[in-house]
Design a protein around this motif. Structure first.
Motif, PDB file in Angstrom:
ATOM      1  N   MET A  56       0.833  -1.204   0.000  1.00  0.00           N
ATOM      2  CA  MET A  56       0.000   0.000   0.000  1.00  0.00           C
ATOM      3  C   MET A  56       0.867   1.254   0.000  1.00  0.00           C
ATOM      4  N   TRP A  57       1.880   1.301   0.875  1.00  0.00           N
ATOM      5  CA  TRP A  57       2.744   2.479   0.952  1.00  0.00           C
ATOM      6  C   TRP A  57       3.551   2.654  -0.336  1.00  0.00           C
ATOM      7  N   SER A  58       3.981   1.545  -0.921  1.00  0.00           N
ATOM      8  CA  SER A  58       4.729   1.623  -2.180  1.00  0.00           C
ATOM      9  C   SER A  58       3.858   2.171  -3.301  1.00  0.00           C
ATOM     10  N   CYS A  59       2.590   1.779  -3.314  1.00  0.00           N
ATOM     11  CA  CYS A  59       1.658   2.301  -4.328  1.00  0.00           C
ATOM     12  C   CYS A  59       1.453   3.798  -4.155  1.00  0.00           C
ATOM     13  N   PHE A  60       1.342   4.252  -2.906  1.00  0.00           N
ATOM     14  CA  PHE A  60       1.205   5.689  -2.652  1.00  0.00           C
ATOM     15  C   PHE A  60       2.439   6.442  -3.149  1.00  0.00           C
TER      16      PHE A  60
END
Length: 459
Positions: A223-227
């Motif tokens: 999730m953080w990588s996608c952000f």
């Protein structure tokens, strides 16, 4: 006397400023130089985080939004009374004023400074990659060819001190043409290498949802990588920050807004085609393990001379791109100082040195600025997270919020009309995207800082 006055008049526009000579081609070159920058190198990584559907949708959405808001911003170049707004925040002041003007100044110049720092990092990484490609060719791919980035950051800074003495944006067209050619060249090399890897059946697996969740890569980390990936894509389209400055180079005659709109549409369309190709083919070649910079992350080793050439083109491009983003900062500080000390010869006097014009204050101030960005680049050498944070900080306020707000004032659009409601919903959507991107990039920076040793940056 009359002839001399006429000759002098031919060198100035109606407002007494130096005569503008820019065309749709020079404006387009400035745009391509600003848009197809180091952002293109991160797109394969960004799509790898989100996968085929979401990654390409986000990339296309940012392109459409940027093209739309750029046309709104181009209409705001001249104030309601027809006077020119020479820089972005002048336009904000003339239409919105007050606290929004101050907020714009803080965001714009923070971003411009950040980009010049980011370009110092990126250029150094590319210069290191050139030397490493020779090392790998000589000693093999398993040899430790790791090098310190710092000497190359310093080299870039020394060259920028010299280039920074070009007085203003109007005299940078030649540099932008060269930089635009370089950006096409290295993007094309990356595309060619990706195609070769795909057709050679050496490419890695890809997926609809991107990098898969495993025991070592949790759903939260994904999730953080996608952000953070959203921030990287936003950075790739963040040229609105210098749009007004570019528009101010267009010669008088035809309405500047029409010329700028054509240049923006052409520049963004060309950039988007390259972005889609680099993102799609880069992800297809490297798969879910795509490196943060697909020309220096060493998914490619051979032919070594082509890798070396591509990174040389990146470095040459960023020498010019640094100036596109630094010149507004230079102009703002120098303009303020001239207004503050109008009679000071150190600040205002131009000295002739052959065909060159030298101003002592310009030499000192711009050299100090380049030294500052060089030192910060040595302290914060985190490419992807830094790029993502810059994109997150700048995209919503500068590429969406201010253009929409100014255009609504200029066109007298009611906030409760269908058109006004649509524009505000678009702004709100982009604000959420920027906040998520910023959160992801900050988290990545914090993780990088935990293992970072001061002034020990290596590639």
């Amino acid at each position: 006397m009359g002839s001399g006055a006429l000759n002098d008049a031919s060198k100035f526009d109606e407002d007494g400023h130096p005569k503008r000579t820019g065309t749709v081609w020079s404006a387009g070159a400035h745009i391509i130089t600003a848009v197809i920058g180091s952002g293109v190198l991160t797109l394969a990584w960004a799509i790898a985080q989100m996968g085929w559907i979401v990654g390409l949708t986000v990339l296309l959405a940012f392109s459409i939004i940027t093209m739309f808001t750029s046309t709104l911003l181009a209409d705001c170049y001249r104030a309601a009374d027809g006077t020119r707004n020479y820089v972005y925040k002048d336009a904000v002041k003339s239409y919105l004023g007050g606290i929004k003007y101050k907020f714009c100044g803080v965001v714009q110049y923070s971003y411009l400074v950040g980009v010049t720092i980011g370009y110092s990092i990126t250029t150094a990484i590319s210069l290191v990659a050139m030397k490493k490609s020779l090392c790998f060719h000589k000693h093999g791919h398993n040899h430790d060819c790791t090098l310190s980035n710092n000497p190359f950051i310093v080299l870039f800074g020394l060259i920028q001190i010299v280039i920074s003495q070009v007085p203003n944006f109007h005299e940078l067209a030649f540099l932008s043409f060269i930089a635009a050619i370089m950006s096409f060249s290295y993007a094309s090399i990356g595309l060619g290498l990706s195609i070769a890897k795909i057709t050679g059946k050496k490419h890695a697996p890809t997926s609809i949802t991107g990098k898969p969740i495993t025991d070592s890569y949790s759903a939260e980390e994904k999730m953080w990588s996608c952000f953070a990936a959203i921030g990287n894509i936003a950075f790739a389209y963040a040229f609105a920050v210098v749009l007004i400055e570019i528009q101010d180079t267009i010669r008088s005659g035809a309405p500047e807004s029409k010329v700028m709109k054509r240049a923006s549409v052409v520049g963004i369309l060309i950039s988007t085609v390259f972005y889609m190709l680099c993102g799609v083919l880069g992800y297809a070649a490297f798969g879910n393990a795509a490196p943060g910079n697909f020309l220096t992350g060493y998914g490619f080793y051979d032919p070594y001379w082509l890798i070396l050439t591509a990174n040389l083109f990146i470095a040459i491009h960023l020498f010019g791109a640094y100036q596109v983003f630094a010149q507004p900062v230079f102009g703002a500080v120098e303009g303020w100082c001239r207004r503050r000390w109008p009679g000071n010869t150190f600040v205002s006097k131009e000295h002739k040195l052959g065909r060159l014009r030298v101003n002592l204050f310009r030499v000192v101030w711009r050299s100090v600025y380049v030294v500052f960005t060089t030192l910060v680049a040595m302290l914060l050498p985190f490419f992807n997270d830094f790029v993502g944070l810059l994109g997150a900080i700048s995209f919503w306020p500068l590429a969406v919020f201010f253009p929409i707000e100014m255009y609504m004032v200029r066109a007298k659009i009611s906030r409760w009309s269908c058109r006004g409601f649509f524009l505000q919903v678009l702004s709100g959507f982009c604000l959420v995207a920027s906040l998520l991107a910023g959160a992801g990039s900050i988290r990545g920076l914090v993780h990088s800082l935990r293992t970072f040793e001061l002034l020990q940056s290596r590639s």
